[in-house]
Write a protein that holds these residues in place. Sequence first.
Motif, mmCIF file in Angstrom:
data_model
loop_
_atom_site.group_PDB
_atom_site.id
_atom_site.type_symbol
_atom_site.label_atom_id
_atom_site.label_comp_id
_atom_site.label_asym_id
_atom_site.label_seq_id
_atom_site.Cartn_x
_atom_site.Cartn_y
_atom_site.Cartn_z
ATOM 1 N N VAL A 137 0.850 -1.198 0.000
ATOM 2 C CA VAL A 137 0.000 0.000 0.000
ATOM 3 C C VAL A 137 0.882 1.243 0.000
ATOM 4 O O VAL A 137 1.825 1.341 0.788
ATOM 5 N N ARG A 138 0.569 2.176 -0.895
ATOM 6 C CA ARG A 138 1.306 3.441 -0.984
ATOM 7 C C ARG A 138 0.351 4.579 -0.656
ATOM 8 O O ARG A 138 -0.655 4.781 -1.322
ATOM 9 N N TYR A 139 0.667 5.320 0.414
ATOM 10 C CA TYR A 139 -0.139 6.450 0.861
ATOM 11 C C TYR A 139 0.589 7.740 0.482
ATOM 12 O O TYR A 139 1.796 7.872 0.726
ATOM 13 N N LEU A 140 -0.136 8.710 -0.063
ATOM 14 C CA LEU A 140 0.460 9.995 -0.427
ATOM 15 C C LEU A 140 -0.147 11.099 0.431
ATOM 16 O O LEU A 140 -1.368 11.282 0.452
ATOM 17 N N TYR A 141 0.712 11.831 1.152
ATOM 18 C CA TYR A 141 0.279 12.904 2.043
ATOM 19 C C TYR A 141 0.833 14.234 1.552
ATOM 20 O O TYR A 141 1.947 14.297 1.015
ATOM 21 N N ASP A 142 0.072 15.306 1.770
ATOM 22 C CA ASP A 142 0.580 16.623 1.396
ATOM 23 C C ASP A 142 1.488 17.153 2.495
ATOM 24 O O ASP A 142 1.787 16.461 3.480
ATOM 25 N N LEU A 143 1.950 18.392 2.352
ATOM 26 C CA LEU A 143 2.896 18.969 3.309
ATOM 27 C C LEU A 143 2.291 19.130 4.702
ATOM 28 O O LEU A 143 3.022 19.255 5.686
ATOM 29 N N TYR A 151 -2.741 3.881 -3.082
ATOM 30 C CA TYR A 151 -2.722 2.802 -4.067
ATOM 31 C C TYR A 151 -2.395 1.493 -3.358
ATOM 32 O O TYR A 151 -1.432 1.422 -2.591
ATOM 33 N N ALA A 152 -3.181 0.459 -3.604
ATOM 34 C CA ALA A 152 -2.953 -0.826 -2.945
ATOM 35 C C ALA A 152 -2.928 -1.960 -3.960
ATOM 36 O O ALA A 152 -3.699 -1.981 -4.928
ATOM 37 N N GLU A 153 -2.022 -2.909 -3.714
ATOM 38 C CA GLU A 153 -1.948 -4.143 -4.499
ATOM 39 C C GLU A 153 -2.076 -5.300 -3.523
ATOM 40 O O GLU A 153 -1.316 -5.403 -2.556
ATOM 41 N N LYS A 163 -5.019 -14.576 -7.099
ATOM 42 C CA LYS A 163 -5.803 -13.423 -7.535
ATOM 43 C C LYS A 163 -5.157 -12.157 -7.003
ATOM 44 O O LYS A 163 -4.800 -12.077 -5.835
ATOM 45 N N THR A 164 -5.005 -11.160 -7.874
ATOM 46 C CA THR A 164 -4.453 -9.866 -7.482
ATOM 47 C C THR A 164 -5.481 -8.777 -7.755
ATOM 48 O O THR A 164 -6.056 -8.710 -8.831
ATOM 49 N N ILE A 165 -5.698 -7.947 -6.772
ATOM 50 C CA ILE A 165 -6.634 -6.827 -6.893
ATOM 51 C C ILE A 165 -5.869 -5.524 -6.685
ATOM 52 O O ILE A 165 -5.045 -5.416 -5.764
ATOM 53 N N TYR A 166 -6.139 -4.536 -7.521
ATOM 54 C CA TYR A 166 -5.535 -3.216 -7.393
ATOM 55 C C TYR A 166 -6.629 -2.227 -6.993
ATOM 56 O O TYR A 166 -7.717 -2.217 -7.567
ATOM 57 N N VAL A 167 -6.333 -1.412 -5.991
ATOM 58 C CA VAL A 167 -7.305 -0.435 -5.496
ATOM 59 C C VAL A 167 -6.670 0.952 -5.536
ATOM 60 O O VAL A 167 -5.587 1.166 -4.979
ATOM 61 N N PHE A 168 -7.344 1.888 -6.199
ATOM 62 C CA PHE A 168 -6.875 3.268 -6.304
ATOM 63 C C PHE A 168 -7.871 4.169 -5.566
ATOM 64 O O PHE A 168 -9.074 4.125 -5.838
ATOM 65 N N LYS A 169 -7.375 4.981 -4.640
ATOM 66 C CA LYS A 169 -8.233 5.922 -3.921
ATOM 67 C C LYS A 169 -7.691 7.336 -4.119
ATOM 68 O O LYS A 169 -6.478 7.556 -4.108
#
Length: 258
Positions: A137-143, A151-153, A163-169
């Motif tokens: 899981v990749r989390y993006l935070y502002d300043l 983004y999660a795999e 089975k692989t699921i990709y989730v975009f938030k």
Amino acid sequence: MCKKSLERIEAEGEIFSKLERESCDWLLLSNPRKVDIVNQIEKYCIQWYSPGRKSVGDVEYKKFILPRMQMLYNNDYHFRVTDERNVLISLPLLQEDDYGRQETKKEIQYNKIDKGMEKVSILDYRRHGIDRIFKSVRYLYDLNGIEMERYAEKLKRDSEGSKTIYVFKERLKDNPHIIKIIKNFKKTKENGQVSYYDIRKSQHIEDLDEKQGERIEEKDITSLTEDEKQDIVKRKKESVYQKGIRSLMGIGIEQENR
């Protein structure tokens, strides 16, 4: 905001002092989201001490949790600043198979990026031959520490297949209280399953947590009223993310104090 115990304050001080000594990037140390570094170590130690619990009393914290935390963050293998001046946490996984054997990996890395900070969490757990669970899981935070994208795999493999699921938030630009979620079996947003969640009533609006929101249709998305924006800012007044929440709502200090 809950009052922190003296032991928690001690742990925070020691962790951030180590990061400063090891020349951690100043953008990471100045981001309010840095408290998540302490939270991750604390959460692991509580689960190690008592699986299923989210908190412990002050006596237990002092006797069991703090020493375990200190063991982890004073060990360069488990907690260190990388050559790129980012932060890397490597934690022993709590689960094990029926034979007490495991081949696992759990890492959390906090990296500086142009627009703030990213957190990358990796869990790789294998057991019983081909069985495997992998989650990245990749989390993006502002300043200001506000989560803007995620983004999660997720991969699960067993004797019946994999089975692989990709989730975009992502947080909608003009409606920051709305989360757009795209789920797909391919590593792309195109042709994925789209859903929307309204998190205006969330106690943690700084996070993209749809579980604290209400699922809605795209046609039913509405903007926040000025009163709702003020209510959200007041609700987060004691939070370390208060500056980011004001910016997210488009409210300056002068407007808040009127």
